[in-house]
Design an enzyme around this catalytic site. Sequence first.
Site, short mmCIF file in Angstrom:
data_model
loop_
_atom_site.label_atom_id
_atom_site.label_comp_id
_atom_site.label_asym_id
_atom_site.label_seq_id
_atom_site.Cartn_x
_atom_site.Cartn_y
_atom_site.Cartn_z
N ASP A 144 38.47 46.60 31.49
CA ASP A 144 38.68 47.53 32.57
C ASP A 144 38.72 47.11 34.10
O ASP A 144 38.51 45.55 33.66
CB ASP A 144 37.34 48.69 32.60
CG ASP A 144 35.89 47.24 32.41
OD1 ASP A 144 35.72 46.59 33.38
OD2 ASP A 144 34.91 48.78 32.28
N ASP A 145 37.71 47.49 35.16
CA ASP A 145 37.93 47.00 36.80
C ASP A 145 36.75 45.37 36.48
O ASP A 145 36.22 46.23 37.99
CB ASP A 145 38.25 47.74 37.30
CG ASP A 145 39.85 48.18 37.31
OD1 ASP A 145 40.87 46.54 36.99
OD2 ASP A 145 40.83 49.56 38.14
#
Length: 767
Positions: A638-639
């Site tokens: 994910d980020d």
Amino acid sequence: MVENKSAQRYAEGVHGTMVLALHCLARLTLPKGCIPLQQRFGAFSKRLPLFMLCTSAQCLPLHTRTGSPSCLSLHPHCALSAHRTAGTRSFLSRAWELSEQPLKKLVRRPLRLRLEAGAHEPMEPVSTPYQHSLLKDRSQYDAEWRRSVEDPAGFWGDMASNYHWEQQFETNHQSENFDVRKGKIFQKWFRGGKTNLTYNCLDRHIERGLGDSPALLWEGNEPGTDKVLTYKQVHAAVCQLANWLKANGITKGDAVAIYLPMLPELPIAMLACARIGAVHSVIFGGFSSDALASRVKNCEAKVVITATGGMRGKKAIPLKRIVDKGLAKVSGLVSKVLVYKNPDVPECDWTDGRDVWWQDELASQSTDCAVEWVESEHPLFTLYTSGSTGQPKGVLHTTGGYMLMAGTTTRYVFDLQPGDVYWCTADCGWITGHTYLTYGPLLNGAASVVFEGQPTYPDAGRVWAIVQKYKVKQLYTAPTLIRALINAGDQWVTKYDRSSLAILGTVGEPINPIAWQWYHEVVGEGRCPIVDTYWQTETGAHIITPLPGVWPQPPGCASLPFFGVQPVMLNEKGEELQGAGEGFLAVKASWPSTLRTLFGDHARYETTYFQPFKGYYFTGDGTRRDKEGRYWITGRVDDVINVSGHRIGTAEVEAALTEHPGCSEAAVVGIEHAVKGQGLYAYITLKEGHEYTDALKKELVNIVRSQIGAFAAPDVIHWAPGLPKTRSGKIMRRVLRKIAAKEESELGDTSTLADPAVVDALIANRP
Ligand code: 6R9
């Protein structure tokens, strides 16, 4: 010189990346695309007649030293071998270079290649003889793990009998819903039971005669400053603070924010809260006043416990000043600030009526304080961690299940026993400092080292000096520190006696095999098993981890699930993958220390962890599983970026950057960093009328420092008059990552970009 016979070649897949490492002798013809080290490093490279090829295109030799044969730091996820040079304990590592297309094809096919007679495959599991005190062998682990997942209530019920329960839990004490389609997500462990974590950490040991054993061994910032606190002494200090909290209106369920340096008072404050059923929220001392304010506000803290300041090496951190600034932004919420006067940082401002001195107030409190017996699911703490949106998440853990996992993992993974001297280098501001500096070791009656300072202050030998001084048996640290210490040189390690060490642990990010091998060979002299423990703030305790001496350990592999944990590997559709392969790492069912909610936002809890793959807890990490069933964590999908083992959400940093009046848009991606694992790379678009100047770069970095903390400051600012966006306006982060990594030859399909020309402009504009 590396001897001919020790030349090795192999290809290894780690992190889904096929890597061909070629250890070539000078006589070997280099494949096209491989740049000789000599060319890159000049004269120094004459001592490194080695060449490497890497198809990940991320592996660049990053650090060199000109001293004795040493290590080059490499892309942290790459598999590589290292071997000892004749007559020295140092390693020569390999430099990595990019290969060209034909070679890539060759490499991608088989997992391991043998390219030359006499070559061997160095990444085999390493067997480090160690007799675990509870587990005889792998088959015993297998049997116990099976029972733990087939009969979780029974298994954990038995484990729970090692602790004190004021009120016994029911036989069928466990229930859960892990599937959003079936309603609200919940997990309950030890239903009907009442206990207290601090009682189990302190009183229980004192009652069985361990009161005079050391509990906390504090090593100050300056060598020579130290303090030993026995279980009885910690108990007395905890009771005094608990009584003060009660006298100041804190009762069961109230939140207390703790913002302290690594003094014994930090774990003492956590234990004092837990003793009276208050919910602590430790805020890392590196966070800025804004970050502190948002956390204090979110957890609704009534009291803040802080210190005048703390020392990190030669630098004084004015903690109280940061608290004053932060609380000015959330006025009216906090009624009392308890300030520990740190003699190293004696001065601070004062708000009459709100601020009181720890030393004055606590001296008059009784050293006895009745325990508040709480239900097993009573909240124990909230701890803020980064997610993929701007707002940090208040991960909430509860009492009984957390206690069980903290105590049991520490007992098994570090084979920790009463009286052991154990050192976890983490700060209590992070989850590791909760579970494996405070609660886990104390639940097991061990002595836990609390180190205030910096591991390289006053010199690069400090860690090993502390190991020698306290005769540390288990050392638990992060790959980023290991890499920094590798760069400092082996002489700093070998100067000190490390014969007390028995088990070495790592946490926070995937450990690159060269760091693993250095830790094993140089630090542990080949005697100490390494436990590469995978877990998260959310999991509360280790979930995938080696157990020392129970099975041979391949470098860089987190290996197998802890008891009660059922990991699965999923594809994009959320289907479970069987056998060897690569996918998303999720967990199938509740284990005792799963986070129960995000404080004040159960909906976000469900969306973040349970929506992505229905029926599973999603970790946010990718994994590879080998044919032996071992898990190799490949990093966040994910980020979230992992800088020196600290989680930082790109959205958080972007939000801070766009606070600057000149900043129109910011996009942050991770880049490989030799020591930190990952660094932050920020693309910035300015508003009309603002000029792209170096002074502005500094302002942007400073805004992140002040909004989040220095550890989140971007390493690179890249001016981006335009960002690569799809026609629907979504930034194509993949493209930004490739440009940051100088891999523009691998941009992939950019045809969906609204304006493909921005890509060339960005490349031309590279700082
Ligand atoms: C304990 C802690 C969690 C993230 C996690 C993962 C990474 C932690 C790791 C590891 C590979 C290991 N991570 N341990 N990756 N191998 N042994 O670090 O908690 O700060 O919440 O970070 O760290 O990416 O998802 P937290």
